[in-house]
Design a protein around this motif. Structure first.
Motif, PDB file in Angstrom:
ATOM      1  N   LEU A 136      37.002  14.359  27.099  1.00  0.00           N
ATOM      2  CA  LEU A 136      36.956  13.978  28.509  1.00  0.00           C
ATOM      3  C   LEU A 136      35.927  12.868  28.675  1.00  0.00           C
ATOM      4  CD1 LEU A 136      37.651  14.462  31.545  1.00  0.00           C
ATOM      5  CD2 LEU A 136      35.787  16.160  31.562  1.00  0.00           C
ATOM      6  N   LEU A 137      36.314  11.806  29.374  1.00  0.00           N
ATOM      7  CA  LEU A 137      35.401  10.690  29.611  1.00  0.00           C
ATOM      8  C   LEU A 137      34.591  10.961  30.874  1.00  0.00           C
ATOM      9  CD1 LEU A 137      34.654   7.920  28.385  1.00  0.00           C
ATOM     10  CD2 LEU A 137      36.223   6.882  30.022  1.00  0.00           C
ATOM     11  N   LEU A 138      33.272  10.923  30.732  1.00  0.00           N
ATOM     12  CA  LEU A 138      32.349  11.198  31.836  1.00  0.00           C
ATOM     13  C   LEU A 138      31.727   9.889  32.314  1.00  0.00           C
ATOM     14  CD1 LEU A 138      30.613  13.239  33.558  1.00  0.00           C
ATOM     15  CD2 LEU A 138      28.943  13.125  31.687  1.00  0.00           C
ATOM     16  N   GLU A 139      31.755   9.671  33.616  1.00  0.00           N
ATOM     17  CA  GLU A 139      31.102   8.495  34.194  1.00  0.00           C
ATOM     18  C   GLU A 139      29.625   8.787  34.409  1.00  0.00           C
ATOM     19  OE1 GLU A 139      32.902   6.348  37.683  1.00  0.00           O
ATOM     20  OE2 GLU A 139      30.919   6.775  38.547  1.00  0.00           O
ATOM     21  N   LEU A 140      28.772   8.008  33.751  1.00  0.00           N
ATOM     22  CA  LEU A 140      27.330   8.158  33.931  1.00  0.00           C
ATOM     23  C   LEU A 140      26.832   7.406  35.157  1.00  0.00           C
ATOM     24  CD1 LEU A 140      26.135   7.788  30.221  1.00  0.00           C
ATOM     25  CD2 LEU A 140      26.669   9.875  31.485  1.00  0.00           C
ATOM     26  N   GLY A 141      27.520   6.336  35.528  1.00  0.00           N
ATOM     27  CA  GLY A 141      27.151   5.598  36.731  1.00  0.00           C
ATOM     28  C   GLY A 141      27.028   4.111  36.501  1.00  0.00           C
ATOM     29  N   PHE A 142      26.678   3.410  37.583  1.00  0.00           N
ATOM     30  CA  PHE A 142      26.557   1.949  37.543  1.00  0.00           C
ATOM     31  C   PHE A 142      25.135   1.555  37.165  1.00  0.00           C
ATOM     32  CE2 PHE A 142      25.205  -1.967  39.601  1.00  0.00           C
ATOM     33  CZ  PHE A 142      26.183  -2.862  39.185  1.00  0.00           C
ATOM     34  N   ILE A 143      25.050   0.517  36.335  1.00  0.00           N
ATOM     35  CA  ILE A 143      23.756  -0.051  35.975  1.00  0.00           C
ATOM     36  C   ILE A 143      23.872  -1.567  35.972  1.00  0.00           C
ATOM     37  CG2 ILE A 143      24.219   0.101  33.471  1.00  0.00           C
ATOM     38  CD1 ILE A 143      21.165   0.725  33.196  1.00  0.00           C
ATOM     39  N   ALA A 144      22.882  -2.226  36.554  1.00  0.00           N
ATOM     40  CA  ALA A 144      22.918  -3.679  36.682  1.00  0.00           C
ATOM     41  C   ALA A 144      22.783  -4.346  35.317  1.00  0.00           C
ATOM     42  CB  ALA A 144      21.803  -4.150  37.609  1.00  0.00           C
ATOM     43  N   ALA A 145      23.407  -5.508  35.183  1.00  0.00           N
ATOM     44  CA  ALA A 145      23.334  -6.269  33.933  1.00  0.00           C
ATOM     45  C   ALA A 145      22.021  -7.031  33.862  1.00  0.00           C
ATOM     46  CB  ALA A 145      24.506  -7.236  33.849  1.00  0.00           C
ATOM     47  N   LYS A 146      21.617  -7.344  32.652  1.00  0.00           N
ATOM     48  CA  LYS A 146      20.422  -8.157  32.441  1.00  0.00           C
ATOM     49  C   LYS A 146      20.782  -9.634  32.541  1.00  0.00           C
ATOM     50  CE  LYS A 146      17.791  -4.812  29.746  1.00  0.00           C
ATOM     51  NZ  LYS A 146      16.987  -4.587  28.522  1.00  0.00           N
ATOM     52  N   SER A 147      19.743 -10.478  32.556  1.00  0.00           N
ATOM     53  CA  SER A 147      19.971 -11.917  32.735  1.00  0.00           C
ATOM     54  C   SER A 147      20.732 -12.524  31.571  1.00  0.00           C
ATOM     55  CB  SER A 147      18.635 -12.638  32.917  1.00  0.00           C
ATOM     56  OG  SER A 147      17.779 -12.385  31.811  1.00  0.00           O
ATOM     57  N   HIS A 148      20.514 -12.003  30.367  1.00  0.00           N
ATOM     58  CA  HIS A 148      21.199 -12.514  29.184  1.00  0.00           C
ATOM     59  C   HIS A 148      22.351 -11.576  28.848  1.00  0.00           C
ATOM     60  CE1 HIS A 148      21.924 -14.022  25.111  1.00  0.00           C
ATOM     61  NE2 HIS A 148      21.235 -15.099  25.468  1.00  0.00           N
ATOM     62  N   ARG A 149      23.526 -12.128  28.607  1.00  0.00           N
ATOM     63  CA  ARG A 149      24.713 -11.294  28.401  1.00  0.00           C
ATOM     64  C   ARG A 149      24.615 -10.435  27.153  1.00  0.00           C
ATOM     65  NH1 ARG A 149      29.624 -10.157  30.010  1.00  0.00           N
ATOM     66  NH2 ARG A 149      31.332  -9.914  28.529  1.00  0.00           N
ATOM     67  N   ASP A 150      23.995 -10.954  26.098  1.00  0.00           N
ATOM     68  CA  ASP A 150      23.896 -10.179  24.854  1.00  0.00           C
ATOM     69  C   ASP A 150      22.884  -9.040  24.948  1.00  0.00           C
ATOM     70  OD1 ASP A 150      25.810 -11.709  23.629  1.00  0.00           O
ATOM     71  OD2 ASP A 150      24.387 -13.135  22.781  1.00  0.00           O
TER      72      ASP A 150
END
Length: 287
Positions: A136-150
């Protein structure tokens, strides 16, 4: 006679009044107007149908949320019948591994980031063969991205067995982009996999293990402190019924404006054509 007939017919056609030939452009304009108008109206009617469908689905989803929570066995039975978006689920489960899946290009309250997931092994008394039991896939939630994509964001995986209650949802397939497109990364916190679309069949194929075709969005994760808890955006459908009604109104407005503009152009053309025809008649009388 059979050989001369086409030439006779051509001669008769060429002898028609000139103003009839001038009206060919008017005929083409009329055909174009009708075709475009019909297309715009059909698009508006399609949006109205989508709005009615969304209204029915939302009513169905509200009824599901007010019903008693499902257990894993009931969930599998409902999945065999159809969709399960909106149902609530109570489950005992433990993480398969600390691997975090990050769904790319998500927006929440104006921020761009990821939706984090983790795979769970359901604890069931009736099923002892965990190798065949779907995860079962569990959603942990939304988290903002950092300035650098990598540079991937830091997400703490859950560990140990826990009791969860939450809502289920199934993402609608986007025909333009639906492939998983997974990118594995190794970070200081562990393995992270960034992916572009929530394609559970492709995820199961990649892992070599079946996954239930639904995602659990928990009410809360008991292991996490309030400061560590991530927000859970709830958007079971890409567009609401109100937006579909708005789009329908826009298509109908475009059809009305287009028909008005083309009608105005047609009146101008007819007026000029009549003036030209009168001028030709007067020139003929003068001769």
């Amino acid at each position: 006679m059979s050989i001369r007939y086409p030439y006779v017919l051509l001669t008769k056609l060429m002898g028609l009044p000139r103003y009839i030939w001038l009206h060919r452009a008017m005929l083409l304009l009329l055909i174009l107007t009708v075709v475009v108008f019909v297309i715009l109206v059909k698009l508006g009617l399609w949006q109205m149908d989508r709005a009615a469908e969304k209204t029915e689905l939302l009513a169905q989803m509200e009824a599901r949320q007010s019903a008693a929570a499902l257990n894993p066995e009931q969930l599998i039975a409902e999945l065999a019948k159809g969709g399960v978006t909106g149902y609530r689920l109570e489950v005992q489960a433990s993480p398969v591994n600390p691997q975090i899946w990050l769904l790319d290009n998500q927006v929440y309250q104006g921020q761009v980031g990821y939706l984090a997931f983790q795979l769970l092994q359901i604890t069931s008394e009736n099923q002892t063969n965990h190798r065949e039991q779907p995860w079962l896939l569990l959603e942990l939630g939304f988290i903002a991205a950092k300035s650098h994509r990598d540079a991937l964001p830091e997400v703490s995986p859950i560990v140990g067995e826990l009791a969860l209650t939450g809502r289920l949802y199934q993402k609608q397939i986007n025909p333009l982009s639906h492939h998983l497109l997974a990118e594995p990364f190794t970070t200081e916190q562990g393995e992270r996999i960034r992916f572009q679309n929530l394609n559970l069949p492709e995820m199961a194929q990649m892992l070599g293990h079946p996954i239930l075709p639904a995602v659990l969005q928990p009410d809360a994760l008991p292991q996490l402190q309030p400061a560590q808890a991530l927000p859970h955006p709830w958007q079971p459908f890409p567009l609401s019924a109100q937006k579909h009604w708005g789009y329908a109104l826009q298509w109908f407005a475009m059809a009305t404006v287009f028909a008005g503009l083309m009608g105005r152009q047609a009146m101008k053309y007819l007026k000029k054509s009549r003036q030209r025809h009168r001028a030709d008649k007067e020139a003929t009388k003068t001769e």
